[in-house]
Scaffold this motif. Structure first.
Motif, PDB file in Angstrom:
ATOM      1  N   ARG A 152       0.745  -1.552   0.301  1.00 27.29           N
ATOM      2  CA  ARG A 152       0.267   0.017  -0.226  1.00 27.29           C
ATOM      3  C   ARG A 152       0.465   1.119  -0.140  1.00 27.29           C
ATOM      4  NH1 ARG A 152       0.379  -2.163   4.767  1.00 27.29           N
ATOM      5  NH2 ARG A 152       0.210  -0.555   7.018  1.00 27.29           N
ATOM      6  N   ALA A 153       2.112   0.985   0.171  1.00 30.01           N
ATOM      7  CA  ALA A 153       3.131   2.366   0.205  1.00 30.01           C
ATOM      8  C   ALA A 153       3.601   2.924  -1.242  1.00 30.01           C
ATOM      9  CB  ALA A 153       4.012   2.299   1.664  1.00 30.01           C
ATOM     10  N   THR A 154       3.169   1.509  -1.769  1.00 27.28           N
ATOM     11  CA  THR A 154       3.682   2.382  -3.323  1.00 27.28           C
ATOM     12  C   THR A 154       2.910   2.586  -4.086  1.00 27.28           C
ATOM     13  OG1 THR A 154       2.753  -0.580  -3.829  1.00 27.28           O
ATOM     14  CG2 THR A 154       5.603   0.020  -3.040  1.00 27.28           C
ATOM     15  N   TYR A 155       1.394   3.092  -3.103  1.00 29.39           N
ATOM     16  CA  TYR A 155       0.630   3.057  -4.149  1.00 29.39           C
ATOM     17  C   TYR A 155       0.447   4.868  -4.103  1.00 29.39           C
ATOM     18  CZ  TYR A 155      -3.751   5.226  -6.096  1.00 29.39           C
ATOM     19  OH  TYR A 155      -5.055   5.873  -7.237  1.00 29.39           O
ATOM     20  N   ASP A 156       0.342   5.789  -5.805  1.00 29.95           N
ATOM     21  CA  ASP A 156       0.602   6.713  -5.568  1.00 29.95           C
ATOM     22  C   ASP A 156      -0.657   7.221  -6.331  1.00 29.95           C
ATOM     23  OD1 ASP A 156       1.201   8.985  -6.717  1.00 29.95           O
ATOM     24  OD2 ASP A 156       2.410   8.996  -7.888  1.00 29.95           O
ATOM     25  N   PRO A 157      -1.137   8.267  -4.853  1.00 30.14           N
ATOM     26  CA  PRO A 157      -2.588   8.427  -5.331  1.00 30.14           C
ATOM     27  C   PRO A 157      -2.344   9.486  -7.007  1.00 30.14           C
ATOM     28  CG  PRO A 157      -2.502   8.832  -3.017  1.00 30.14           C
ATOM     29  CD  PRO A 157      -0.896   8.567  -3.587  1.00 30.14           C
ATOM     30  N   GLY A 158      -1.639  10.142  -7.301  1.00 31.78           N
ATOM     31  CA  GLY A 158      -1.993  11.207  -8.622  1.00 31.78           C
ATOM     32  C   GLY A 158      -2.615  10.260  -9.962  1.00 31.78           C
ATOM     33  N   ARG A 159      -2.279   8.531  -9.635  1.00 33.35           N
ATOM     34  CA  ARG A 159      -2.547   7.475 -10.389  1.00 33.35           C
ATOM     35  C   ARG A 159      -3.798   6.875 -10.239  1.00 33.35           C
ATOM     36  NH1 ARG A 159       1.992   5.910 -13.648  1.00 33.35           N
ATOM     37  NH2 ARG A 159       3.737   7.051 -13.510  1.00 33.35           N
ATOM     38  N   PRO A 160      -4.517   6.584 -11.675  1.00 32.35           N
ATOM     39  CA  PRO A 160      -5.262   5.796 -11.380  1.00 32.35           C
ATOM     40  C   PRO A 160      -5.221   4.592 -10.227  1.00 32.35           C
ATOM     41  CG  PRO A 160      -4.127   5.652 -13.551  1.00 32.35           C
ATOM     42  CD  PRO A 160      -4.116   6.358 -13.201  1.00 32.35           C
ATOM     43  N   PHE A 161      -5.851   4.000  -9.759  1.00 31.06           N
ATOM     44  CA  PHE A 161      -6.130   2.790  -8.752  1.00 31.06           C
ATOM     45  C   PHE A 161      -5.812   1.271  -9.640  1.00 31.06           C
ATOM     46  CE2 PHE A 161      -7.675  -0.420  -5.806  1.00 31.06           C
ATOM     47  CZ  PHE A 161      -6.997   0.197  -4.565  1.00 31.06           C
ATOM     48  N   LEU A 162      -6.940   0.857 -10.147  1.00 35.40           N
ATOM     49  CA  LEU A 162      -7.397   0.215 -10.978  1.00 35.40           C
ATOM     50  C   LEU A 162      -5.674  -0.787 -11.778  1.00 35.40           C
ATOM     51  CD1 LEU A 162     -11.124   0.511 -12.029  1.00 35.40           C
ATOM     52  CD2 LEU A 162      -9.799  -1.143 -10.290  1.00 35.40           C
ATOM     53  N   PRO A 163      -5.231  -0.401 -12.663  1.00 37.35           N
ATOM     54  CA  PRO A 163      -4.564  -0.362 -13.423  1.00 37.35           C
ATOM     55  C   PRO A 163      -2.974  -1.430 -11.871  1.00 37.35           C
ATOM     56  CG  PRO A 163      -4.536   1.511 -13.729  1.00 37.35           C
ATOM     57  CD  PRO A 163      -5.096   1.761 -13.109  1.00 37.35           C
ATOM     58  N   TRP A 164      -2.863  -0.404 -10.614  1.00 38.15           N
ATOM     59  CA  TRP A 164      -2.373  -0.911  -9.592  1.00 38.15           C
ATOM     60  C   TRP A 164      -2.855  -2.462  -9.385  1.00 38.15           C
ATOM     61  CZ3 TRP A 164      -2.947  -1.577  -4.129  1.00 38.15           C
ATOM     62  CH2 TRP A 164      -1.543  -1.278  -3.317  1.00 38.15           C
ATOM     63  N   LEU A 165      -3.773  -2.476  -9.533  1.00 35.73           N
ATOM     64  CA  LEU A 165      -4.512  -3.024  -8.991  1.00 35.73           C
ATOM     65  C   LEU A 165      -4.540  -4.602  -9.711  1.00 35.73           C
ATOM     66  CD1 LEU A 165      -6.699  -4.617  -6.260  1.00 35.73           C
ATOM     67  CD2 LEU A 165      -8.169  -4.303  -7.417  1.00 35.73           C
ATOM     68  N   LEU A 215      -4.517  -1.896  10.969  1.00 35.27           N
ATOM     69  CA  LEU A 215      -3.534  -0.809   9.845  1.00 35.27           C
ATOM     70  C   LEU A 215      -2.884   0.578  10.687  1.00 35.27           C
ATOM     71  CD1 LEU A 215      -4.000   0.221   7.088  1.00 35.27           C
ATOM     72  CD2 LEU A 215      -5.949   2.371   7.925  1.00 35.27           C
ATOM     73  N   ARG A 216      -1.725   0.342   9.688  1.00 33.31           N
ATOM     74  CA  ARG A 216      -1.132   1.193  10.511  1.00 33.31           C
ATOM     75  C   ARG A 216      -0.837   2.607   9.300  1.00 33.31           C
ATOM     76  NH1 ARG A 216      -1.538  -0.267  14.708  1.00 33.31           N
ATOM     77  NH2 ARG A 216      -1.164  -1.983  15.727  1.00 33.31           N
ATOM     78  N   PRO A 217      -0.160   3.750   9.255  1.00 31.80           N
ATOM     79  CA  PRO A 217      -0.465   5.109   8.626  1.00 31.80           C
ATOM     80  C   PRO A 217       1.021   4.582   8.308  1.00 31.80           C
ATOM     81  CG  PRO A 217      -1.017   6.191  10.743  1.00 31.80           C
ATOM     82  CD  PRO A 217      -0.899   4.798  11.109  1.00 31.80           C
ATOM     83  N   VAL A 218       1.368   4.806   6.710  1.00 28.20           N
ATOM     84  CA  VAL A 218       2.131   4.188   5.943  1.00 28.20           C
ATOM     85  C   VAL A 218       2.990   5.573   4.984  1.00 28.20           C
ATOM     86  CG1 VAL A 218       2.081   2.205   5.334  1.00 28.20           C
ATOM     87  CG2 VAL A 218       1.092   3.542   3.812  1.00 28.20           C
ATOM     88  N   ARG A 219       4.215   5.836   5.164  1.00 23.05           N
ATOM     89  CA  ARG A 219       5.214   7.457   4.610  1.00 23.05           C
ATOM     90  C   ARG A 219       4.449   6.667   3.612  1.00 23.05           C
ATOM     91  NH1 ARG A 219      10.645   9.398   5.183  1.00 23.05           N
ATOM     92  NH2 ARG A 219      10.368   6.880   5.347  1.00 23.05           N
TER      93      ARG A 219
END
Lengths: 234, 216
Positions: A91-104, B20-24
């Motif tokens: 989850r830390a690798t997801y960039d909210p600036g990018r679409p979610f579904l391709p990541w998923l 769940l914990r916040p992640v950087r």
């Protein structure tokens, strides 16, 4: 907390899973994607409720993607759970600036392939024609329904041929799964008498049904067993 | 037939959401690649006092040596970027093609140098052995640092990502070797370099792949 107002439904799952959507799929995908992306951003900040909703919303989407990837129906649940665990770890690798579904989709496709590889490594006999032909069919054999009906008929006749007290004991205690107290109240017999009657009834039935088909039928029909063996009601 | 009985999905969702914990959020792959390249460059600068800079200047005047060094440098940069890109789910696999052209330049320029000096007898084994040890010795810490950084992401193809990391580390080691390399590339020399680079890539691909595969 992020509220997920998901336009969910079976059609949504299929369209989302199939990649580039047709007809209304594009707008649905876009709406779903935005919602999931927002929820994931909140989850990264530690919002457990948004994360819970996100994961639940992902379940049908991931299952659809896995099926589209060729995962067998009985293995879809395993893939879905692998994907959930990977989402959690990544989850830390997801960039909210990018679409979610391709990541998923990338995660799901990879986990689906991993799952199919695992399944492919397990020994199977389908490549051996003789073993394939000799493999027992797990389903009911032809005529199983008729046999079951015959067994029920013979049992019903054998029970009907029992003396009254024994028949009541079998019907209420064994077939009806009632307690001794309930049966005692219904029949007006003591619990001890019911126990004895049940014991004698089972013994008589074992004797009757232990015989081969037509003989058992006849014995059940004329109710001879109980009288022969001198087992009477209490 | 599944290997384990699946938990009901709701239980798993509850377990994951409950803990769940916040992640950087991880910085972009390009930025993380830049950080690693800067660290490798720092290591290069730290070694500079031990280099023969005058000889380096002379060697860089020779085109094939210059292009081989440039090829190794570009291979290190692009393989690092490709490794970090492939460590993030959803990024295109085309990133793995990025180091191919620089690697081709690196190999072909080194090969040209080898052809030019083909008539010269091979270098003495201790020197070639020294280069080999340098390449392996420098690649090891660079690979470890790279794999450690990559582990923070979630490579879906851990072996591919680790092999790219190996290529990046081997190319960076080759760049760092340039100031200390006392002679032109010969066939024996180039073969040893090739073996060292392939060894680093192979070991990374196998061991690094396992290191990058975390449970779950």
């Amino acid at each position: 907390m992020v509220a997920l107002a998901l336009p969910a439904g079976p059609g949504l799952t299929a369209r989302s899973a199939a990649g580039p959507a047709r007809e209304h799929g594009v707008s649905l995908d876009t709406g779903l994607d935005r919602t999931l992306a927002t929820a994931m951003a909140a989850a990264q900040a530690g919002d457990a409720e948004a994360y819970r909703r996100l994961l639940r919303a992902c379940l049908p989407v991931v299952a659809g993607m896995a099926r589209a990837q060729g995962v067998r129906p009985d293995a879809v649940d395993d893939v879905v759970q692998d994907v959930l665990l990977t989402i959690h770890r990544a989850r830390a690798t997801y960039d909210p600036g990018r679409p979610f579904l391709p990541w998923l989709r990338a995660i799901t496709q990879r986990r689906a392939i991993d799952g199919m590889r695992r399944a492919g490594r397990r020994p199977r006999e389908v490549h051996d024609p003789i073993a394939y032909e000799a493999e027992a069919d797990g389903g009911p054999a032809p005529g199983a329904g008729l046999e079951a009906r015959d067994r029920v008929r013979v049992l019903a006749r054998a029970v009907a041929a029992l003396p009254e007290g024994q028949r009541q004991a079998v019907e209420h205690l064994a077939l009806g799964e009632r307690s001794l107290d309930e049966t005692a109240a219904l029949t007006g017999r003591s619990k001890g008498a019911l126990k004895v009657n049940l014991h004698r009834a089972l013994k008589a039935l074992r004797h009757t049904l232990g015989r081969d088909g037509p003989e058992a039928d006849r014995a059940a029909a004329d109710g001879a067993d109980a009288r022969e063996r001198g087992t009477h009601d209490v | 037939m599944s290997e384990r009985a699946p938990l009901p999905h709701d239980e798993l969702v509850e377990a994951l959401a409950g803990g769940l914990r916040p992640v950087r959020r991880l910085p972009s792959p390009a930025l993380r690649a830049l950080i690693w390249c800067a660290a490798a460059l720092g290591a290069g600068f730290a070694l500079m006092p031990f280099a023969d800079l005058e000889a380096l200047h002379l060697r860089m005047a020779v085109p094939d040596l210059r292009y081989a060094a440039l090829g190794a440098l570009l291979t290190a940069l692009t393989a690092t970027v490709a490794a970090f890109q492939t460590s993030v789910p959803g990024r295109s696999l085309r990133w793995t093609l990025l180091p191919l052209a620089p690697a081709a330049l690196w190999v072909s320029a080194s090969g040209l140098g080898c052809l030019r000096t083909a008539t010269v007898p091979g270098v003495a084994p201790p020197e070639a052995g020294g280069c080999f040890a340098f390449l392996i010795g420098v690649s090891l810490p660079l690979s470890l640092a790279l794999v450690w950084m990559l582990r923070r992401a979630c490579p879906l193809r851990p072996n591919l990502t680790a092999a790219l990391a190996g290529l990046a580390a081997a190319a960076a080691a080759a760049v760092l070797l340039v100031p200390f390399h006392p002679h032109d590339a010969t066939a024996a020399d180039l073969a040893l370099h090739g073996v060292a680079v392939l060894l680093v890539i192979g070991v990374n691909g196998l061991a690094g792949g396992r290191l990058l595969t975390r449970g779950g």
